[in-house]
Design an enzyme around this catalytic site. Structure first.
Site, PDB file in Angstrom:
ATOM      1  CB  CYS A 119      -5.277   8.698  -1.691  1.00 38.20           C
ATOM      2  SG  CYS A 119      -6.611   8.506  -2.884  1.00 38.20           S
ATOM      3  CB  CYS A 161      -8.430   7.002  -0.644  1.00 39.54           C
ATOM      4  SG  CYS A 161      -7.500   6.596  -2.131  1.00 39.54           S
ATOM      5  CG  ASP A 162      -7.857   8.002   3.031  1.00 38.28           C
ATOM      6  OD1 ASP A 162      -8.607   7.031   2.856  1.00 38.28           O
ATOM      7  OD2 ASP A 162      -6.616   7.913   3.073  1.00 38.28           O
TER       8      ASP A 162
END
Length: 408
Positions: free
Chosen positions: A135, A138-139
């Site tokens: 993701c 997300c990261d």
């Protein structure tokens, strides 16, 4: 298990936890059934920085435990057990678990989740959350000014690679096809080709992810020559699709071609009283925050559903006398007049017949259930059964005739 729960939630990820909080806080008897570790995919995320109100240093397991504690503080039961069979039709839904327990529910919220499609590459699982990610949203910020690779060349992979260039020093895309051939749409391909931060490795696949605690390098195999090349790298992003955990739901609720549950904005599935939340449903963005939102919506919708169903049973289905149910809408003048005429008719008829008024705007479920396609409409019920139906304009004589035909 003889108790009937107001809500049974299948899955203890952020969507399920949020539903538990909202359900129990509304004084609904609520239980979460979770196979294994609580938290779903979020519980496997070492660092979680984009959940509102929780900044740097937050971990997935910590946030999920906080949600579980929050749900339990309002009275949500959390049971570690796996649902292996479902019967979702009818007023009472039945859920059988691996331990042999049968849970009875007035409503069910499905929070089954999804998981990234794994390529089972050596080191992939070992370094998940330690340099291996699925993701970019997300990261990506963990890899600011570092070098990463992307595995996959479809629309999602190329779009996520473009997003990664906002943070990473370089983004190398490994493509199984010959040079210039991508599975993504042409517009995305042209943008990616023109981005100076994106590099390409053609006719190749990822062979291994290596490192000491964190990702440090990868081994890439050229599928034409068989040559293996080791590349120093800080992160690996896999974008080869996700798989919803909905095998149990086939034939139970409507799914799309990929197996995701189809819902409306109230999280309602194709089965009355059954909802789906989080990554297992068709949606635009799969994140902890959107799963939590889904759970709140589903629990509120379930609460309203239960109130409407109970009210209709008490006022209509469980009544011994004949009941005329009038469907009206405040914006339809003809229906207001029809309601007034119906009230006068009931008053003249006497106490052996009752009248219940239903606002179609607030009770769409009843409108659909009884196929009310004209406003006004009047439906005659007796001992829970629909006896007759009048649609559009109707007169006192029409009401008399229907009562006579029904034997009243």
């Amino acid at each position: 298990m003889s108790d009937i729960y107001d809500i049974v939630i299948v899955g203890g990820g952020p969507g399920g936890m949020s539903a538990g909080i909202y359900g129990s806080r509304s004084r609904l008897k609520t239980v979460i059934l979770q196979k294994g570790r609580l938290g779903g995919q979020a519980a496997t995320t070492e660092e979680l920085e984009n959940y509102p109100g929780f900044g740097r240093g937050t971990t997935g397991p910590e946030l999920m435990q906080a949600m579980a504690d929050h749900a339990e503080s309002f009275g949500t039961e959390i049971v570690r057990d796996e649902v292996v069979d479902l019967s979702l039709n009818g007023d009472v839904k039945l859920l059988t678990t691996k331990s042999g327990q049968v849970y009875k529910a007035k409503t069910v919220i499905l929070a089954l989740g999804a998981e990234p499609r794994s390529l089972n590459i050596r080191g992939e699982n070992k370094f998940r959350g330690k340099g291996v990610s699925y993701c970019a949203t997300c990261d990506a910020d963990f890899f600011e000014e570092l070098d990463v690779i992307v595995v996959g060349n479809g629309d999602a992979a190329v779009e996520e690679a473009m997003y990664l260039t906002k943070f990473a020093e370089t983004v190398t895309i490994i493509v199984i096809h010959d040079e210039g051939i991508l599975d993504c749409n042409q517009a995305s391909a042209e943008k990616a080709m023109a981005n100076p931060k994106i590099k390409w490795v053609w006719s190749s696949v990822l062979q291994e992810v290596k490192g000491d605690g964190l990702v440090e390098s990868v081994v890439i195999k050229n599928i034409k020559t068989g040559e293996l090349t080791e590349m120093q790298i800080n992160g690996v992003f896999f974008f080869v699709g996700t798989v919803p955990k909905t095998e149990l739901l086939k034939g139970q609720v409507d799914l799309d071609e990929q197996g995701y549950v189809i819902t409306n904005e109230q999280m309602e599935t194709s089965v009355a009283g059954v909802y789906a939340v989080g990554d297992c449903r068709v949606k635009y963005l799969r994140q902890v925050v959107t799963a939590a939102s889904d759970g709140a919506i589903a629990a509120v919708a379930a609460d309203k559903y239960l109130a409407e169903e109970e009210d209709f049973k008490v006022r209509v289905l469980n009544v011994k006398e004949p009941v005329w149910v009038a469907f009206w809408a405040p914006q339809v003048e003809a229906s207001i007049n029809a309601i007034a005429d119906l009230e006068q008719w009931v008053a003249k008829t006497g106490t052996n017949v009752k009248l219940v008024k239903i606002d179609t705007y607030r009770n769409q479920r009843l409108v659909e259930r009884y196929a009310v396609d004209e406003i006004p409409s009047a439906l005659l019920f007796h001992k829970g059964e629909l006896i007759s139906k009048l649609s559009g304009s109707f007169s006192p004589e029409d009401l008399d005739n229907q009562m006579n035909l029904a034997g009243f």
